[in-house]
Design a protein around this motif. Structure first.
Motif, PDB file in Angstrom:
ATOM      1  N   UNK A 128       0.873  -1.172   0.000  1.00 10.31           N
ATOM      2  CA  UNK A 128       0.000   0.000   0.000  1.00 10.31           C
ATOM      3  C   UNK A 128       0.905   1.215   0.000  1.00 10.31           C
ATOM      4  N   UNK A 129       0.727   2.036  -0.978  1.00 16.36           N
ATOM      5  CA  UNK A 129       1.572   3.231  -1.032  1.00 16.36           C
ATOM      6  C   UNK A 129       0.702   4.473  -0.960  1.00 16.36           C
ATOM      7  N   UNK A 134       4.885  -2.236   8.337  1.00 20.25           N
ATOM      8  CA  UNK A 134       4.581  -0.803   8.175  1.00 20.25           C
ATOM      9  C   UNK A 134       5.894  -0.060   7.937  1.00 20.25           C
ATOM     10  N   UNK A 135       6.045   0.433   6.744  1.00 27.75           N
ATOM     11  CA  UNK A 135       7.273   1.158   6.352  1.00 27.75           C
ATOM     12  C   UNK A 135       8.528   0.379   6.785  1.00 27.75           C
ATOM     13  N   UNK A 184      -3.298   3.253   9.128  1.00 29.53           N
ATOM     14  CA  UNK A 184      -4.635   2.944   9.663  1.00 29.53           C
ATOM     15  C   UNK A 184      -5.146   1.639   9.060  1.00 29.53           C
ATOM     16  N   UNK A 185      -4.955   1.484   7.736  1.00 26.82           N
ATOM     17  CA  UNK A 185      -5.410   0.278   7.065  1.00 26.82           C
ATOM     18  C   UNK A 185      -4.663  -0.954   7.577  1.00 26.82           C
ATOM     19  N   UNK A 189       2.881  -4.740   2.884  1.00 27.65           N
ATOM     20  CA  UNK A 189       3.691  -3.672   3.479  1.00 27.65           C
ATOM     21  C   UNK A 189       3.253  -2.310   2.972  1.00 27.65           C
ATOM     22  N   UNK A 190       3.480  -1.340   3.816  1.00 34.12           N
ATOM     23  CA  UNK A 190       3.154   0.030   3.416  1.00 34.12           C
ATOM     24  C   UNK A 190       4.460   0.775   3.196  1.00 34.12           C
TER      25      UNK A 190
END
Lengths: 234, 412
Positions: free
Chosen positions: A38-39, A169-170, A48-49, A200-201
């Protein structure tokens, strides 16, 4: 095979007297053992997601199922239990426990969450240490290893319980590019070996190309889905 | 559990200075309490022992109204021979009694032929008296440690004031209950060291001499002092004996006897109660020290490790396990404090005893301070400290276990 189904996800927060909507009607599906990113810019709703998918938070409205489980009905204990048995987490700041060695950090979820027998623990931890190339550093403490090594340990910790899903996450935000690519390669390799779904974001444009499926978020809305090698879907 | 202990220990060692300071505070508290308990407890036991073993006995039986009488040593309230006989029969049947001694207590004039003074006297059967109050003989600082007919044991203050020595002849003049005055010569058999408390400056003569001097047709007794085989059974025995003698009535169908334990007869009991109260206060202070210091240090630990708590919560650690991690830290602090405090207290008690410290108490001089640390006190304080430590760490631990993982992970 569909693994995650999100329908019209909304998440609002009360910040002081203002109601902030972080996610606005987000819907998507994710297949088993896919490598999804997710970018989006900061504040777009990525974290949040991921928190919702990771059962750390609950949507204000909409539905979210992981496997066959509707996670909205979980209470605090059930959420913790689900996370402990089905989800691995990789954090931006690695979040290794400073009082535990590399070996013990990887062992932690098996010992403290899943109560796995000692022999099996040892086997799994040794396998993961080898897989992430940290066998020689197993007795070191987090403050004795580099950032890249810490994230490899974090990857091993996230995978040690054989989770169906790993959320990161990041994961490369605190790593240089070379190390970031290596960590992502490691994650892909582990996905191939263990058939784990990786989500991953990131907002690092240089590593988004590593994802096989790319979701773009903007102002809490999912604005595109892009599959590597396919045409762009708005 | 072993892993939780290991993690807790490592977290404590992570903040060495803080852990050391908190453990030291608990240690100092434990040392202070144990030292106070061992010294004050030993002092109390020694004084109670002195009072009961050299003067009062463990308990006494009197004729009803004798102790409360406004008259000093009222001969009219002595127990009659028949009543004494009945009482003695009852006492002889009690297996808990080691010895008992009948006493005739009276006031008299004491003369050395040049001067006259007042004296309080006890007419006793020597072998019974020495068996009931075995430390009496140790109070005889000069002369013979026996008492025969025609002899008197003179209190040290009187002996000094009247310049009377061992083997001197003195005259005792007493008035009996009918007002008749009688006098007799006695030879000073020994000088008695005075002690604090009622009867601490009394003289002693033979029971039969007292009967003669007071011109009693039948021996009447002021009190019967009793020594028990087991001092710890004092209250239970006293209650039981009260029940037994309650059935003994006089001609007016009123209770004939009353029982008094040493506590009701000696003002030292109030001092003893104060010592107990002070001990309790110091125990409460220790509890507060442990409670506040552990709560403080554990709250700090929770706030410093918010992100760690968020991490372990996120990866699925159940709230109960997070709670136990922090409770175990508090528990370990309590255990360290209790063990080190206990060891230091034992060493200090040893030093106090080696130093041979002495003190004065009322008439008694150069009393040797013998500090005794009882294992049950050590155990009680250790358990109290550990339990309070666990209780003190509960609030921060609950706070940690209820932390929202998202908020915790965002914490900077």
């Amino acid at each position: 095979m569909t693994f995650i189904v999100a329908k019209d996800l909304e998440k609002s927060y009360q910040v002081g007297e203002v109601m902030v909507t972080a996610l606005k009607g987000v819907s998507f599906t994710i297949e088993t053992s896919s490598f999804v990113s997710f970018i989006g810019p900061s504040g777009s709703g990525k974290t949040t997601l991921l928190n919702l998918i990771g059962c750390l938070d609950k949507p204000t409205s909409g539905s979210l199922t992981i496997g066959d489980t509707d996670i909205r009905s979980f209470n605090r204990r059930q959420s913790a239990n689900f996370r402990g048995h089905s989800i691995g987490f990789i954090f931006q700041d690695f979040n290794l426990l400073p009082v535990l060695t590399v070996y013990e950090n990887i062992e932690y979820p098996l010992l403290m969450v899943q109560n796995t027998p000692a022999a099996e623990r040892k086997k799994r931890v040794t396998e993961l240490l080898e897989a992430v190339g940290m066998s020689s550093q197993s007795s070191k403490y987090p403050d004795q290893i580099s950032g890249g090594q810490k994230q490899r340990v974090a990857v091993a910790r996230a995978l040690v319980t054989n989770p169906k899903l790993v959320l990161a996450d990041e994961p490369t935000a605190n790593l240089d590019h070379e190390t970031a690519y290596r960590v992502l390669e490691l994650m892909k390799k582990m996905r191939d070996e263990l058939q784990t779904t990786f989500i991953f974001s990131t907002h690092d444009q240089k590593i988004v190309g590593e994802a096989e499926i790319l979701y773009t978020l903007e102002d809490g809305k999912l604005i595109s889905r892009q599959v590597k090698g396919e045409a762009h879907h708005a | 559990m072993l892993k939780i202990l290991q993690i807790a220990l490592r977290n404590l060692l992570r903040y060495k200075r803080r852990t050391l300071l908190t453990a030291s505070l608990i240690t100092v508290g434990v040392v202070f309490v144990l030292l106070f308990m061992s010294v004050s407890g030993s002092f109390k036991n020694m004084m109670v022992g002195q009072i009961t073993d050299s003067m009062l006995g463990h308990l006494q039986v009197h004729r009803k109204g004798y102790v409360a009488s406004i008259d000093n040593l009222p001969l009219t309230l002595n127990m009659k021979a028949k009543a004494v006989h009945r009482l003695q029969e009852i006492l002889d049947r009690q297996p808990e009694i080691e010895a008992s001694s009948p006493r005739i207590k009276f006031g008299a004039m004491f003369s050395n032929y040049t001067e006259t003074s007042n004296v309080r006297l006890n007419g006793v059967v020597p072998e019974k008296e020495f068996a009931t109050v075995p430390l009496l003989s140790s109070r005889i600082t000069e002369g013979r440690k026996t008492l025969k007919r025609g002899e008197i044991l003179v209190p040290a203050l009187l002996s000094k004031g009247m310049k009377v020595k061992v083997d001197d002849t003195v005259v005792i003049i007493a008035t009996n209950k009918d007002g008749s005055v009688n006098g007799r010569q006695f030879v000073v058999a020994g000088i008695l060291d005075g002690i604090t408390g009622p009867g601490g400056r009394d003289g002693y003569l033979h029971f039969d001499d007292a009967v003669e001097l007071l011109r009693m047709e039948e021996a009447e007794v002021s009190e019967i002092a009793i020594r028990l085989k087991n001092f710890d059974s004092l209250h239970s025995f006293s209650s039981r004996l009260e029940g037994i003698v309650a059935g003994e009535m006089n001609k007016e169908n009123k209770p004939l006897f009353e029982i008094h334990t040493w506590e009701k007869l000696s003002p030292f009991f109030n001092i003893s109660k104060m010592i107990d109260l002070m001990t309790l206060s110091i125990k409460l202070m220790l509890t507060m020290i442990v409670l506040i210091s552990i709560t403080n240090v554990m709250i700090m630990a929770v706030y410093e490790r918010i992100r760690e708590i968020g991490t372990i919560a996120a990866i699925g650690t159940l709230p109960g396990k997070i709670l136990s991690m922090f409770v175990v830290e508090g528990f370990l602090l309590g255990v360290f404090g209790a063990i080190i405090g206990g060891l230091v207290a034992m060493a200090l008690v040893k030093i106090v005893n080696i130093a041979h410290l002495t003190f004065d108490f009322g008439q008694q001089k150069d009393l040797l301070l013998v500090a005794q640390l009882h294992p049950k006190d050590l155990l009680f304080i250790s358990i109290t400290v550990i339990v309070v430590s666990v209780i003190a760490s509960l609030y921060p631990a609950v706070k940690a276990s209820r932390m929202d993982p998202i908020q915790a992970l965002r914490h900077v």
